[in-house]
Design a protein around this motif. Structure first.
Motif, PDB file in Angstrom:
ATOM      1  N   LEU A  25       3.191  -6.115 -14.703  1.00 21.40           N
ATOM      2  CA  LEU A  25       3.791  -6.019 -13.461  1.00 21.40           C
ATOM      3  C   LEU A  25       4.555  -4.931 -13.308  1.00 21.40           C
ATOM      4  O   LEU A  25       5.685  -5.154 -12.169  1.00 21.40           O
ATOM      5  N   ASN A  26       3.692  -3.801 -13.388  1.00 19.46           N
ATOM      6  CA  ASN A  26       4.175  -2.223 -13.007  1.00 19.46           C
ATOM      7  C   ASN A  26       3.817  -2.335 -11.799  1.00 19.46           C
ATOM      8  O   ASN A  26       2.751  -2.293 -10.886  1.00 19.46           O
ATOM      9  N   GLU A  27       4.564  -1.092 -10.833  1.00 19.15           N
ATOM     10  CA  GLU A  27       4.272  -0.823  -9.475  1.00 19.15           C
ATOM     11  C   GLU A  27       3.152  -0.471  -9.200  1.00 19.15           C
ATOM     12  O   GLU A  27       2.826  -0.087  -9.287  1.00 19.15           O
ATOM     13  N   PHE A  28       3.096   0.837 -10.355  1.00 19.49           N
ATOM     14  CA  PHE A  28       2.372   1.832 -10.263  1.00 19.49           C
ATOM     15  C   PHE A  28       1.382   1.254 -11.986  1.00 19.49           C
ATOM     16  O   PHE A  28       1.751   0.783 -12.634  1.00 19.49           O
ATOM     17  N   VAL A  29      -0.233   2.021 -11.556  1.00 18.83           N
ATOM     18  CA  VAL A  29      -0.903   1.473 -12.871  1.00 18.83           C
ATOM     19  C   VAL A  29      -0.664   2.894 -13.527  1.00 18.83           C
ATOM     20  O   VAL A  29      -0.922   4.261 -12.925  1.00 18.83           O
ATOM     21  N   ASP A  30      -0.511   2.724 -15.129  1.00 17.67           N
ATOM     22  CA  ASP A  30      -0.299   3.888 -15.758  1.00 17.67           C
ATOM     23  C   ASP A  30      -1.733   5.077 -15.763  1.00 17.67           C
ATOM     24  O   ASP A  30      -2.623   4.534 -16.450  1.00 17.67           O
ATOM     25  N   GLY A  31      -1.574   6.261 -15.617  1.00 13.49           N
ATOM     26  CA  GLY A  31      -2.770   6.695 -15.768  1.00 13.49           C
ATOM     27  C   GLY A  31      -4.041   6.902 -14.838  1.00 13.49           C
ATOM     28  O   GLY A  31      -4.596   7.395 -14.955  1.00 13.49           O
ATOM     29  N   ALA A  32      -4.105   6.127 -13.788  1.00 16.90           N
ATOM     30  CA  ALA A  32      -4.833   5.751 -12.512  1.00 16.90           C
ATOM     31  C   ALA A  32      -4.511   6.806 -11.734  1.00 16.90           C
ATOM     32  O   ALA A  32      -3.370   6.698 -11.020  1.00 16.90           O
ATOM     33  N   VAL A  33      -5.063   7.462 -11.010  1.00 16.99           N
ATOM     34  CA  VAL A  33      -4.670   8.092  -9.127  1.00 16.99           C
ATOM     35  C   VAL A  33      -6.767   8.072  -8.353  1.00 16.99           C
ATOM     36  O   VAL A  33      -7.036   7.922  -8.445  1.00 16.99           O
ATOM     37  N   ASP A  34      -5.339   7.961  -7.195  1.00  9.46           N
ATOM     38  CA  ASP A  34      -6.635   7.900  -6.844  1.00  9.46           C
ATOM     39  C   ASP A  34      -7.436   9.190  -5.538  1.00  9.46           C
ATOM     40  O   ASP A  34      -7.318   9.985  -6.746  1.00  9.46           O
ATOM     41  N   LYS A  50      -6.864  11.308  -4.012  1.00  9.40           N
ATOM     42  CA  LYS A  50      -6.178  12.393  -3.320  1.00  9.40           C
ATOM     43  C   LYS A  50      -5.832  12.803  -4.549  1.00  9.40           C
ATOM     44  O   LYS A  50      -4.213  13.674  -4.426  1.00  9.40           O
ATOM     45  N   ASN A  51      -4.991  12.282  -5.763  1.00 10.32           N
ATOM     46  CA  ASN A  51      -4.656  12.479  -6.774  1.00 10.32           C
ATOM     47  C   ASN A  51      -3.678  11.938  -7.314  1.00 10.32           C
ATOM     48  O   ASN A  51      -2.798  12.354  -7.520  1.00 10.32           O
ATOM     49  N   ARG A  52      -3.117  10.995  -5.987  1.00  8.84           N
ATOM     50  CA  ARG A  52      -1.849  10.548  -6.612  1.00  8.84           C
ATOM     51  C   ARG A  52      -1.792   9.076  -7.211  1.00  8.84           C
ATOM     52  O   ARG A  52      -2.907   8.552  -6.714  1.00  8.84           O
ATOM     53  N   PRO A  53      -0.725   8.524  -7.922  1.00  4.65           N
ATOM     54  CA  PRO A  53      -0.704   7.461  -8.256  1.00  4.65           C
ATOM     55  C   PRO A  53      -0.755   6.157  -7.701  1.00  4.65           C
ATOM     56  O   PRO A  53      -0.609   6.018  -6.421  1.00  4.65           O
ATOM     57  N   VAL A  54      -1.285   5.668  -7.853  1.00  4.26           N
ATOM     58  CA  VAL A  54      -2.100   4.146  -7.319  1.00  4.26           C
ATOM     59  C   VAL A  54      -0.754   3.044  -7.662  1.00  4.26           C
ATOM     60  O   VAL A  54      -0.844   2.651  -8.897  1.00  4.26           O
ATOM     61  N   LEU A  55      -0.637   2.720  -6.876  1.00  5.93           N
ATOM     62  CA  LEU A  55      -0.155   1.503  -6.120  1.00  5.93           C
ATOM     63  C   LEU A  55      -0.380   0.287  -6.780  1.00  5.93           C
ATOM     64  O   LEU A  55      -2.300   0.499  -6.452  1.00  5.93           O
ATOM     65  N   ARG A  56      -0.630  -0.434  -7.486  1.00  2.00           N
ATOM     66  CA  ARG A  56      -0.624  -1.760  -7.215  1.00  2.00           C
ATOM     67  C   ARG A  56      -1.157  -3.311  -6.118  1.00  2.00           C
ATOM     68  O   ARG A  56      -2.372  -3.320  -6.324  1.00  2.00           O
ATOM     69  N   SER A  57      -0.050  -2.235  -5.412  1.00  2.00           N
ATOM     70  CA  SER A  57      -0.587  -3.413  -4.136  1.00  2.00           C
ATOM     71  C   SER A  57      -1.341  -3.005  -3.206  1.00  2.00           C
ATOM     72  O   SER A  57      -1.310  -4.141  -2.774  1.00  2.00           O
ATOM     73  N   LYS A  58      -1.423  -1.661  -3.866  1.00  2.00           N
ATOM     74  CA  LYS A  58      -2.566  -1.147  -2.365  1.00  2.00           C
ATOM     75  C   LYS A  58      -3.856  -1.561  -3.070  1.00  2.00           C
ATOM     76  O   LYS A  58      -4.729  -0.524  -2.323  1.00  2.00           O
ATOM     77  N   SER A  59      -4.249  -1.120  -4.277  1.00  2.00           N
ATOM     78  CA  SER A  59      -5.446  -1.515  -4.752  1.00  2.00           C
ATOM     79  C   SER A  59      -5.713  -2.754  -5.169  1.00  2.00           C
ATOM     80  O   SER A  59      -5.581  -3.636  -5.956  1.00  2.00           O
ATOM     81  N   GLY A  60      -7.551  -2.844  -5.198  1.00  2.00           N
ATOM     82  CA  GLY A  60      -7.641  -3.985  -5.988  1.00  2.00           C
ATOM     83  C   GLY A  60      -8.172  -5.285  -4.869  1.00  2.00           C
ATOM     84  O   GLY A  60      -8.270  -4.981  -3.817  1.00  2.00           O
ATOM     85  N   CYS A  61      -8.403  -5.908  -5.844  1.00  2.00           N
ATOM     86  CA  CYS A  61      -7.389  -7.627  -4.826  1.00  2.00           C
ATOM     87  C   CYS A  61      -9.050  -7.608  -4.614  1.00  2.00           C
ATOM     88  O   CYS A  61     -10.310  -7.777  -4.368  1.00  2.00           O
ATOM     89  N   TRP A  62      -8.795  -9.021  -3.050  1.00  2.00           N
ATOM     90  CA  TRP A  62     -10.144  -8.770  -2.447  1.00  2.00           C
ATOM     91  C   TRP A  62     -10.212  -7.674  -1.003  1.00  2.00           C
ATOM     92  O   TRP A  62     -11.664  -7.845  -0.994  1.00  2.00           O
ATOM     93  N   ARG A  63      -9.695  -6.861  -1.290  1.00  2.00           N
ATOM     94  CA  ARG A  63     -10.431  -5.111  -0.638  1.00  2.00           C
ATOM     95  C   ARG A  63     -12.035  -4.806  -0.904  1.00  2.00           C
ATOM     96  O   ARG A  63     -12.703  -4.817  -1.093  1.00  2.00           O
ATOM     97  N   SER A  64     -11.182  -4.980  -2.282  1.00  3.30           N
ATOM     98  CA  SER A  64     -12.426  -4.329  -3.221  1.00  3.30           C
ATOM     99  C   SER A  64     -13.644  -5.437  -3.219  1.00  3.30           C
ATOM    100  O   SER A  64     -15.097  -4.737  -3.436  1.00  3.30           O
ATOM    101  N   SER A  65     -13.182  -6.302  -3.474  1.00  2.00           N
ATOM    102  CA  SER A  65     -13.864  -7.719  -3.494  1.00  2.00           C
ATOM    103  C   SER A  65     -14.748  -7.733  -2.054  1.00  2.00           C
ATOM    104  O   SER A  65     -15.915  -7.684  -2.230  1.00  2.00           O
TER     105      SER A  65
END
Length: 128
Positions: A17-26, A28-43
């Motif tokens: 339920l957190n907005e950012f994924v703990d310990g994960a960076v993209d 560009k070394n920015r924190p990963v937003l859960r809503s902008k990563s994974g899901c169908w884009r990766s699929s």
């Protein structure tokens, strides 16, 4: 269990339920937003790569016997044996690569080394 027991229990927050994924960076070394990563884009990317890989595999396997018997002059039995060896090797090498990546080199270094080997072998086969 009564109402007092429920109110005194500790509540565990779900990491999903957190907005950012703990310990994960993209990249560009920015924190990963859960809503902008994974899901169908990766699929879509994974499905596209797998479709391209299947087209390449079956395209090569369909024409390999004709190439081996034609320009290379092998007999049909030898060409069929070589196609079976190629098919088995193509099926088992990902397991070897996964073991090497997990146990020794890591995924990125394994991809770089495998790509370099592929380029060197293909250059020697096609340009010799």
């Amino acid at each position: 269990m009564n109402d007092n027991d429920v109110s005194t229990t500790t509540r565990i927050e779900s990491p999903l339920l957190n907005e950012f994924v703990d310990g994960a960076v993209d990249f560009k070394n920015r924190p990963v937003l859960r809503s902008k990563s994974g899901c169908w884009r990766s699929s879509y990317f994974i499905i596209g790569v797998e479709v391209a890989e299947r087209f390449a595999y079956y395209g090569v396997s369909a024409n390999l016997i004709m190439y081996l018997t034609g320009p290379l002059g092998q007999s049909t039995a030898t060409a069929a044996e070589n196609v079976n060896v190629w098919s088995g090797t193509a099926s088992l090498l990902p397991l070897v690569g996964a073991f090497i990546a997990d146990a020794f080199l890591g995924r990125y270094l394994t991809i770089v080394i495998a790509s370099l080997l592929y380029i060197l072998v293909c250059d020697n086969l096609y340009f010799s």
